[in-house]
Design a protein around this motif. Structure first.
Motif, mmCIF file in Angstrom:
data_model
loop_
_atom_site.group_PDB
_atom_site.id
_atom_site.type_symbol
_atom_site.label_atom_id
_atom_site.label_comp_id
_atom_site.label_asym_id
_atom_site.label_seq_id
_atom_site.Cartn_x
_atom_site.Cartn_y
_atom_site.Cartn_z
ATOM 1 N N THR A 256 -59.373 24.606 12.535
ATOM 2 C CA THR A 256 -60.148 25.481 11.647
ATOM 3 C C THR A 256 -59.525 25.428 10.251
ATOM 4 O O THR A 256 -58.435 24.882 10.051
ATOM 5 C CB THR A 256 -60.146 26.927 12.166
ATOM 6 O OG1 THR A 256 -58.788 27.379 12.296
ATOM 7 C CG2 THR A 256 -60.866 27.024 13.513
ATOM 8 N N HIS A 257 -60.241 26.013 9.295
ATOM 9 C CA HIS A 257 -59.767 26.103 7.914
ATOM 10 C C HIS A 257 -59.890 27.555 7.462
ATOM 11 O O HIS A 257 -60.893 28.224 7.751
ATOM 12 C CB HIS A 257 -60.575 25.198 6.989
ATOM 13 C CG HIS A 257 -60.382 23.737 7.264
ATOM 14 N ND1 HIS A 257 -61.041 23.074 8.290
ATOM 15 C CD2 HIS A 257 -59.603 22.802 6.656
ATOM 16 C CE1 HIS A 257 -60.683 21.805 8.299
ATOM 17 N NE2 HIS A 257 -59.812 21.614 7.315
ATOM 18 N N ASP A 258 -58.880 28.028 6.766
ATOM 19 C CA ASP A 258 -58.927 29.399 6.273
ATOM 20 C C ASP A 258 -59.645 29.445 4.933
ATOM 21 O O ASP A 258 -60.200 28.441 4.464
ATOM 22 C CB ASP A 258 -57.518 29.984 6.164
ATOM 23 C CG ASP A 258 -56.631 29.166 5.217
ATOM 24 O OD1 ASP A 258 -57.162 28.276 4.535
ATOM 25 O OD2 ASP A 258 -55.414 29.440 5.177
ATOM 26 N N ALA A 259 -59.654 30.616 4.298
ATOM 27 C CA ALA A 259 -60.395 30.804 3.047
ATOM 28 C C ALA A 259 -59.829 29.966 1.903
ATOM 29 O O ALA A 259 -60.538 29.669 0.939
ATOM 30 C CB ALA A 259 -60.395 32.281 2.664
ATOM 31 N N PHE A 260 -58.576 29.573 1.996
ATOM 32 C CA PHE A 260 -57.941 28.797 0.934
ATOM 33 C C PHE A 260 -57.983 27.291 1.199
ATOM 34 O O PHE A 260 -57.404 26.511 0.444
ATOM 35 C CB PHE A 260 -56.483 29.240 0.758
ATOM 36 C CG PHE A 260 -56.332 30.695 0.450
ATOM 37 C CD1 PHE A 260 -56.555 31.172 -0.835
ATOM 38 C CD2 PHE A 260 -55.991 31.602 1.431
ATOM 39 C CE1 PHE A 260 -56.431 32.513 -1.127
ATOM 40 C CE2 PHE A 260 -55.865 32.949 1.160
ATOM 41 C CZ PHE A 260 -56.086 33.412 -0.131
ATOM 42 N N THR A 262 -56.686 25.760 3.856
ATOM 43 C CA THR A 262 -55.563 25.274 4.655
ATOM 44 C C THR A 262 -56.034 24.931 6.059
ATOM 45 O O THR A 262 -56.774 25.689 6.682
ATOM 46 C CB THR A 262 -54.454 26.341 4.718
ATOM 47 O OG1 THR A 262 -54.107 26.733 3.379
ATOM 48 C CG2 THR A 262 -53.218 25.797 5.416
ATOM 49 N N LYS A 263 -55.595 23.798 6.558
ATOM 50 C CA LYS A 263 -56.008 23.327 7.873
ATOM 51 C C LYS A 263 -55.126 23.962 8.938
ATOM 52 O O LYS A 263 -53.893 23.876 8.883
ATOM 53 C CB LYS A 263 -55.900 21.799 7.931
ATOM 54 C CG LYS A 263 -56.509 21.168 9.170
ATOM 55 C CD LYS A 263 -56.458 19.661 9.070
ATOM 56 C CE LYS A 263 -57.106 19.010 10.282
ATOM 57 N NZ LYS A 263 -57.061 17.524 10.180
ATOM 58 N N LEU A 264 -55.766 24.612 9.901
ATOM 59 C CA LEU A 264 -55.062 25.292 10.980
ATOM 60 C C LEU A 264 -55.432 24.646 12.301
ATOM 61 O O LEU A 264 -56.604 24.369 12.554
ATOM 62 C CB LEU A 264 -55.397 26.786 11.006
ATOM 63 C CG LEU A 264 -55.184 27.560 9.691
ATOM 64 C CD1 LEU A 264 -55.674 28.982 9.845
ATOM 65 C CD2 LEU A 264 -53.709 27.548 9.297
ATOM 66 N N ARG A 266 -54.607 24.451 16.740
ATOM 67 C CA ARG A 266 -54.047 25.084 17.935
ATOM 68 C C ARG A 266 -53.641 23.992 18.914
ATOM 69 O O ARG A 266 -54.440 23.119 19.275
ATOM 70 C CB ARG A 266 -55.078 26.005 18.583
ATOM 71 C CG ARG A 266 -54.578 26.675 19.856
ATOM 72 C CD ARG A 266 -55.642 27.552 20.465
ATOM 73 N NE ARG A 266 -55.922 28.700 19.612
ATOM 74 C CZ ARG A 266 -56.837 29.618 19.897
ATOM 75 N NH1 ARG A 266 -57.567 29.504 20.999
ATOM 76 N NH2 ARG A 266 -57.037 30.627 19.082
#
Length: 308
Positions: A256-260, A262-264, A266
């Motif tokens: 996933t990607h956050d609001a900024f 950044t690639k996240l 799991r």
């Protein structure tokens, strides 16, 4: 049996090679070009309306000045030849006769053959030159608005809506700036009539962050009446709208990607044995003699031996 040999065109110059490469199919298509053609007989209204449509489409359009003896609904071959010659997938044709006065035909091609064609009559017209308000800049991407339930209920008007979006669409953008919304084109459907209105967007101060929006009509203003249609079948239309598999975004699991931005991710791991975890070698954490003997005997049992 007689065989027809197809002539293979080979470019001689670099410019010719570049032109043929530009005509080849692409994964991401160029901005669609439109051809504006006048028929053998045209009225001032149909001719001026065609010119105003060219101004809305400009610079992604080619206007032919000569008159052409073409009847699109009787023989589409000449128009297919023109669109192939000028590498245009859209066309607008103006004509005028006693049976169908002030006529405008909009159409599009697929694989150099006709896909959709819709004929509309001009009942009321007010051109760009009749509006004294300030005009928009050349090449501005317009905001298209469609009003009226007939666009969803009537199959012909629904296909006309799709054709108008195709006709007025420019390059694809990833983001929209509020100050960039300068032009609004609105289409209103009422039974078999379509009303075209064009507005310039003015942003006024409203005492807050969000400005107050005012619309000023800049033309053209046209009342169209739907006449004849020649639409593609559902299977052909579905084939023309098919996108290559390489353009479809593949979904990546657990990312996933956050609001900024950044690639996240799991990561799934096996459960760790806490008993085998390496700890700091301290005197108080050392195993006793009895624990060491018990571990030694357990290892012997696991290897298949028996404890005497």
């Amino acid at each position: 049996m007689s065989s027809v040999m197809q002539r293979i065109v080979k470019p001689i110059t670099h410019k010719g090679k570049k032109a043929l490469v530009n005509r080849e199919p692409k994964l991401i298509e160029n901005t669609k070009q439109c051809l504006f053609i006048k028929g053998k007989n045209t009225s001032d209204i149909s001719r001026n309306c065609l010119r105003d449509l060219y101004q809305l489409k400009k610079p992604d359009g080619v206007q032919l000045n000569q008159k052409n003896d073409i009847l699109p609904f009787e023989n589409i071959t000449p128009l297919e030849g023109f669109t192939k010659k000028y590498n245009a997938s859209l066309f607008a044709f103006a004509s005028h006769n006693k049976k169908r006065p002030h006529n405008i035909v909009l159409g599009r091609m697929y694989d150099d053959t006709l896909l959709d064609m819709i004929e509309m009559g001009i009942e009321s017209y007010k051109g760009l030159s009749e509006f004294t308000s300030e005009k928009i800049s050349l090449g501005i991407k317009p905001c298209l608005l469609f009003a009226g339930p007939q666009f969803d209920q009537n199959s012909d008007l629904k296909r006309l809506q799709n054709l108008l979006v195709d006709f007025l669409q420019r390059e694809t953008v990833n983001a929209i700036r509020l100050q960039g919304l300068e032009h609004v084109i609105m289409f209103t459907a009422d039974e078999d009539k379509v009303y075209l209105r064009s507005y310039r967007v003015a942003l006024k101060k409203a005492g807050g962050k969000t400005p107050r929006v005012e619309l000023e009509e800049i033309g053209p203003s046209v009342d169209f009446k739907l006449r004849r249609t020649k639409l593609a079948s559902d299977d052909l239309f579905k084939l023309a709208c098919k996108r290559p598999k390489s353009l479809k975004v593949k979904k990546v699991k657990n990312v996933t990607h956050d609001a900024f931005g950044t690639k996240l991710g799991r990561i799934h791991m096996t459960r760790q044995d806490v008993n085998k975890l390496q700890t700091r070698k301290m005197k108080g954490l050392k195993k006793s003699i009895a624990e060491k003997k018990q571990e030694k005997s357990q290892r012997v049992v696991n290897k298949g031996g028996e404890k005497l």
